[in-house]
Scaffold this motif. Sequence first.
Motif, PDB file in Angstrom:
ATOM      1  N   PHE A 133       0.593  -0.923  -0.242  1.00 62.47           N
ATOM      2  CA  PHE A 133      -0.753   0.148   0.275  1.00 62.47           C
ATOM      3  C   PHE A 133       0.922   1.242  -0.352  1.00 62.47           C
ATOM      4  O   PHE A 133       1.856   1.384   0.638  1.00 62.47           O
ATOM      5  CB  PHE A 133      -0.609  -0.139   1.012  1.00 62.47           C
ATOM      6  N   ASP A 136      -8.922   7.062 -12.018  1.00 60.92           N
ATOM      7  CA  ASP A 136      -8.922   5.058 -11.992  1.00 60.92           C
ATOM      8  C   ASP A 136      -8.242   4.452 -13.148  1.00 60.92           C
ATOM      9  O   ASP A 136      -8.341   3.675 -12.642  1.00 60.92           O
ATOM     10  CB  ASP A 136     -10.451   5.834 -11.967  1.00 60.92           C
ATOM     11  N   GLN A 196      -3.811  -0.527  -8.273  1.00 60.49           N
ATOM     12  CA  GLN A 196      -5.186  -0.078  -8.090  1.00 60.49           C
ATOM     13  C   GLN A 196      -5.291   0.998  -6.939  1.00 60.49           C
ATOM     14  O   GLN A 196      -4.736   0.327  -6.687  1.00 60.49           O
ATOM     15  CB  GLN A 196      -6.245  -2.005  -8.597  1.00 60.49           C
ATOM     16  N   LYS A 197      -6.170   1.884  -7.875  1.00 56.85           N
ATOM     17  CA  LYS A 197      -6.820   2.882  -6.359  1.00 56.85           C
ATOM     18  C   LYS A 197      -7.397   1.900  -5.475  1.00 56.85           C
ATOM     19  O   LYS A 197      -8.112   1.462  -5.748  1.00 56.85           O
ATOM     20  CB  LYS A 197      -6.777   3.773  -7.343  1.00 56.85           C
ATOM     21  N   CYS A 198      -7.237   2.822  -4.380  1.00 59.04           N
ATOM     22  CA  CYS A 198      -7.702   1.857  -3.317  1.00 59.04           C
ATOM     23  C   CYS A 198      -8.101   3.534  -2.420  1.00 59.04           C
ATOM     24  O   CYS A 198      -7.317   4.975  -2.643  1.00 59.04           O
ATOM     25  CB  CYS A 198      -7.271   1.518  -2.641  1.00 59.04           C
ATOM     26  N   GLU A 199      -9.094   3.111  -1.368  1.00 60.76           N
ATOM     27  CA  GLU A 199      -8.833   4.843  -0.186  1.00 60.76           C
ATOM     28  C   GLU A 199      -7.961   5.571   0.483  1.00 60.76           C
ATOM     29  O   GLU A 199      -7.371   4.174   0.798  1.00 60.76           O
ATOM     30  CB  GLU A 199     -10.062   4.525   0.543  1.00 60.76           C
ATOM     31  N   LYS A 220      -9.208  -5.751  -4.153  1.00 60.22           N
ATOM     32  CA  LYS A 220     -10.386  -5.666  -3.313  1.00 60.22           C
ATOM     33  C   LYS A 220     -10.585  -5.763  -1.684  1.00 60.22           C
ATOM     34  O   LYS A 220     -10.241  -6.808  -1.997  1.00 60.22           O
ATOM     35  CB  LYS A 220     -11.834  -5.956  -4.608  1.00 60.22           C
ATOM     36  N   LYS A 221     -11.550  -4.708  -1.295  1.00 59.83           N
ATOM     37  CA  LYS A 221     -11.123  -5.016   0.181  1.00 59.83           C
ATOM     38  C   LYS A 221     -12.588  -5.561   0.049  1.00 59.83           C
ATOM     39  O   LYS A 221     -13.389  -5.486  -0.094  1.00 59.83           O
ATOM     40  CB  LYS A 221     -11.794  -3.324   1.066  1.00 59.83           C
ATOM     41  N   LEU A 270      -7.800  -8.045   2.694  1.00 61.47           N
ATOM     42  CA  LEU A 270      -7.630  -7.608   0.885  1.00 61.47           C
ATOM     43  C   LEU A 270      -8.132  -8.912   0.124  1.00 61.47           C
ATOM     44  O   LEU A 270      -6.991  -8.957   0.791  1.00 61.47           O
ATOM     45  CB  LEU A 270      -6.773  -6.628   0.764  1.00 61.47           C
TER      46      LEU A 270
END
Length: 100
Positions: free
Chosen positions: A20, A30, A46-49, A81-82, A88
Amino acid sequence: MDEFIYKIKPHRELCGEPVFLKMENAEITDSVCAFETEDGRIFPAQKCEGGVILIVEASADKELSLKISEKAVNSGMVMIKKSGENKLDTIINGEYFTSY
């Protein structure tokens, strides 16, 4: 998108592991799907929060300079993905691979 260089120096060897990166000062769109090293290696991302997650291969104690890339990754589609508060899932080419 402005070029943003992110430097990491793992303390142990990383072999296809999710990392991360907190990206406070970079514009993340995106369309970001990879990070590229100075020597041309491309890691899926990949974009994540709050930043991005990328799958990294790196030697211990060797600094990597990474820049955001929109280049396709040759090894297929990787999605992270969460799936729980502290979990994850890693999906490769549409199939479940592992969870962290």
